[in-house]
Structures are given as structure tokens and as C-alpha cells.
Motif scaffolding. Structure first.
Motif, mmCIF file in Angstrom:
data_model
loop_
_atom_site.group_PDB
_atom_site.id
_atom_site.type_symbol
_atom_site.label_atom_id
_atom_site.label_comp_id
_atom_site.label_asym_id
_atom_site.label_seq_id
_atom_site.Cartn_x
_atom_site.Cartn_y
_atom_site.Cartn_z
ATOM 1 N N LEU A 235 -4.641 -12.045 -7.217
ATOM 2 C CA LEU A 235 -3.429 -11.420 -6.543
ATOM 3 C C LEU A 235 -3.372 -9.952 -6.672
ATOM 4 N N ILE A 236 -3.211 -9.269 -5.560
ATOM 5 C CA ILE A 236 -3.271 -7.826 -5.580
ATOM 6 C C ILE A 236 -1.676 -7.311 -5.416
ATOM 7 N N PHE A 237 -0.872 -6.883 -6.400
ATOM 8 C CA PHE A 237 0.503 -6.613 -5.840
ATOM 9 C C PHE A 237 0.465 -5.179 -5.654
ATOM 10 N N THR A 238 1.011 -4.579 -4.392
ATOM 11 C CA THR A 238 0.902 -3.189 -4.115
ATOM 12 C C THR A 238 1.883 -2.838 -3.025
ATOM 13 N N SER A 239 2.479 -1.657 -3.147
ATOM 14 C CA SER A 239 3.369 -1.229 -1.830
ATOM 15 C C SER A 239 2.589 -0.856 -0.774
ATOM 16 N N ASP A 240 1.092 -0.650 -0.906
ATOM 17 C CA ASP A 240 0.582 0.014 -0.008
ATOM 18 C C ASP A 240 -0.564 -1.203 0.638
ATOM 19 N N TRP A 241 0.156 -2.323 0.988
ATOM 20 C CA TRP A 241 -0.668 -3.570 1.468
ATOM 21 C C TRP A 241 -1.583 -3.190 2.559
ATOM 22 N N GLN A 242 -1.211 -2.266 3.548
ATOM 23 C CA GLN A 242 -2.270 -2.020 4.563
ATOM 24 C C GLN A 242 -3.615 -1.413 3.949
ATOM 25 N N SER A 243 -3.532 -0.315 3.140
ATOM 26 C CA SER A 243 -4.664 0.002 2.531
ATOM 27 C C SER A 243 -5.423 -1.254 1.735
ATOM 28 N N ALA A 244 -4.661 -2.100 1.278
ATOM 29 C CA ALA A 244 -5.418 -3.117 0.279
ATOM 30 C C ALA A 244 -6.099 -3.915 1.189
ATOM 31 N N ILE A 245 -5.770 -4.065 2.321
ATOM 32 C CA ILE A 245 -6.240 -5.079 3.558
ATOM 33 C C ILE A 245 -7.524 -4.299 3.938
ATOM 34 N N LEU A 246 -7.346 -3.144 4.172
ATOM 35 C CA LEU A 246 -8.543 -2.223 4.629
ATOM 36 C C LEU A 246 -9.899 -2.378 3.720
#
Ligand code: TXA
Ligand code: MG
Length: 324
Positions: A235-246
């Protein structure tokens, strides 16, 4: 060899009482998460809790009672601050750590001289505890380090052969574990954030609370252990989920978010609130994590919440779910 017995899901309180009177365990519904409950005064039952959960013995259990007098019977002091919090939040998702009486077995408190006590706000749980001649020791009903259960089915799925019965009280309305507090003279210390927030407590006591900070190698509230409440899927916990997807092209991604995000290529999306209300998010969080965890995904990306009030409690759980 594993017993063929299948864990029964039932609303039969008398049956639950029978098991508990025989030092057996049951799945206990509460407003926070389901507990794995047994007679707090029975060595056999308490030992079975540790064994069934595969929980290390240094991690103490919460004791559940039906009223404030029963709570006071377990501790040597009940400070004014505890009186204020009990009046405001019990029954409810608040656990208080208080100096224990000798009648509370050391096995329950993992050798600590304090005991964690709570009155759950759940009609069926209270109906059960009121009829018992002993309090109930109950940690969350998940194997050590796994996601806490918020439905009777979650519990039965975790312990199909090692638990006889889950008392079915429906889905947990609060959905994350209780706020745990302790006291230091005139100060309330939050050990684990939950549905009752720092602001809720300050409103009642009129003084500011502090958050417990773990010192080196100290394990006062092992619930603060980094990895906890964790899905098996990374699990990746992040406020920048857009970058995490990319950053994860070609991967099967599960997205856990406050509201629906369109136009992103993810395999499964779990939206935690229709109305953007954090109370709704806490109620839905673990069921959504359970669903994502069995969906055969490569990773789960969880969106961070604003770090205040309930958002702080939610981030606490997601941060732990993300830690390796
Ligand atoms: O909402 C809840 O609190 C649920 C429901 C079932 O009541 N219970 C729950 O229990 O979350 P559990 O065992 O998963 O978490 C209780 C936490 C543990 O992390 C434990 O270390 C801490 O409470 N704890 C218990 N007794 C303690 C004590 N005497 N001093 C410090 N921490 C304590
Ligand atoms: Mg737990």
C-alpha cells in the motif's frame, strides 16, 4: 490437524454467554471494530485470545465493561479527567488507561501496572456484558498485524476453524479502533487517535491534550507499533495519488480515495464517502481495504487526508497500513 468446525455467525446472545462462561472466545460486535472476546479473569480464555490472534504477549488487551462502576472496580484511581471523559464519551469509542487493581490478571495487561478499559456503544454488546459476571478482554478480532474486522463475516473469514461463534451486531458504525488515552496529572495523553478527536477531548476537559511520542525502544502503547492494520497487498499512502498512479504503468492498481476520481486508469476504485464526510470514511475504511486486498491487485494507492481531527486518525491507520 485443523478442526472441521466452521465459525457460526449468530445473533443469539444466550449462546454467546454460554461459550464465554465456558472460557471459550466469541467474536464481539462493537461500534468501532469487532473484538475477539473472552473472560478477562480467566487465564485460559485470555491465553486463548493471544494464541488465536497470534499476538505477542507484550501487547496488552482492552477490557470491556458495561458501566462506569464496573470500570472503577478494575482500577485503583479514577481521576477527575477520567470522570469527565467517561461522562461525555462512555459508552463510546474511548479507551482509558488507568492504574490496575491486582484482580486484573497480568496476562491481560502484559505485565503493565495499568489496565485499558472501555464501555462499547453497541446495544448487543452491552446486553451481553450486562449479563456476564466478569468483564470481557477483547482486542480487535484480526490475526496479528492484519486489517481489523468491521463485519461478522470478516471475523468468521479470519478464524473459520479456531473460533466457534461471532455475535452478529451488523457492520461497525464507527469503523476504526477506539481513541486510547492515558493521564499524567492534569494532562490527557492520546496514545492512539480514533473517532474521538483531540478537539472533542479538549472541549470536555477545557485543557489541551498531548499526543504520546514513542521514545527509543519504548513500547508503552504497542498499538503504536508501526506496522499494523495492514493489507497483504503493498500500500502506498500519499497526498499525490496522481503521480503514484503514473509511476506504476501496467500495474493492477486499487485506488482508495475520499471521493470519486474519474479519468484515471485503475483496476478498482474504492470511494470512501459519498458526501465527503469523514465520519462516513471511518465507517467504510476497513471494509474497503478488505475488498481491495482480495482483488488480486499489485498495489493499493491510498489518498492522504487533511491532518486534523478525524483526518489525523485516518492518516494514522493508513500510514501503518503502508509501513513494511
Ligand atoms: O476499538 C477498540 O479499541 C477495539 C474494540 C474491540 O474495543 N479494540 C482494539 O484492541 O482495538 P487492540 O488490542 O487491537 O488494541 C488495543 C491497544 C493495543 O495496541 C494495546 O497495546 C493497547 O491498546 N493497550 C492495551 N492495554 C494497554 C495498557 N495498559 N497500556 C498501554 N497500552 C495498552
Ligand atoms: Mg488491533
Amino acid at each position: 490437524m485443523e478442526s472441521p468446525l466452521q465459525c457460526e455467525i449468530s445473533k443469539d446472545v444466550q449462546k454467546a454467554i454460554q461459550y464465554l462462561m465456558q472460557d471459550e472466545l466469541i467474536g464481539l460486535p462493537t461500534e468501532t471494530v469487532y473484538g475477539l472476546a473472552g473472560n478477562a479473569f480467566s487465564t485460559k480464555a485470555v491465553q486463548a485470545i493471544y494464541d488465536t490472534k497470534q499476538r505477542p504477549h507484550h501487547n496488552p488487551l482492552i477490557v470491556h465493561v458495561a458501566n462506569v462502576d464496573a470500570a472503577k472496580a478494575l482500577c485503583t484511581q479514577f481521576p477527575i479527567l477520567a470522570e469527565q471523559l467517561a461522562a461525555a464519551f462512555w459508552p463510546g469509542p474511548l479507551t482509558m488507561i488507568l492504574p490496575k487493581r491486582t484482580m486484573v490478571p497480568d496476562l491481560v495487561t502484559a505485565g503493565h501496572n495499568t489496565v485499558a478499559i472501555r464501555i462499547p456503544q453497541h446495544a448487543l454488546a452491552l446486553e451481553l456484558i450486562r449479563q456476564l459476571p466478569f468483564p470481557l478482554a477483547a482486542p480487535s478480532a484480526n490475526p496479528f498485524k492484519r486489517i481489523s474486522p468491521t463485519t461478522a463475516q470478516h471475523v468468521a473469514d479470519y478464524f473459520p476453524h479456531t473460533l466457534k461463534m461471532v455475535l452478529d451486531g451488523g457492520p461497525c458504525l464507527k469503523g476504526i479502533e477506539s481513541t486510547i488515552v492515558g493521564f499524567d496529572t492534569d494532562t490527557v495523553i492520546i496514545y492512539r487517535p480514533g473517532n474521538i478527536t483531540e478537539q472533542d477531548i479538549e472541549r470536555v476537559t477545557g485543557s489541551s491534550v498531548i499526543f504520546y511520542e514513542k521514545k527509543d525502544n519504548q513500547l508503552i502503547a504497542p498499538g503504536m507499533m508501526a506496522q499494523h492494520y495492514a493489507p497483504r497487498t503493498p500500500l502506498i499512502f500519499t497526498s499525490d495519488w496522481q503521480s503514484a498512479i503514473l509511476q506504476h504503468p501496467g500495474k493492477k492498481i486499487g485506488l482508495l480515495s475520499l471521493s470519486r476520481h474519474e479519468d484515471f486508469d485503475v483496476t478498482q476504485q474504492e470511494v470512501l464517502s459519498v458526501h465527503g464526510a469523514l465520519e462516513e470514511v471511518t465507517a467504510n475504511l476497513y471494509a474497503a481495504l478488505h475488498r481491495l486486498d482480495v482483488a488480486g491487485l499489485d498495489i493499493i494507492i491510498a489518498e492522504a487526508f487533511e491532518e486534523s481531527g478525524l483526518g489525523k486518525s485516518l492518516n494514522d491507520r493508513l500510514r501503518r497500513a503502508a509501513s513494511k
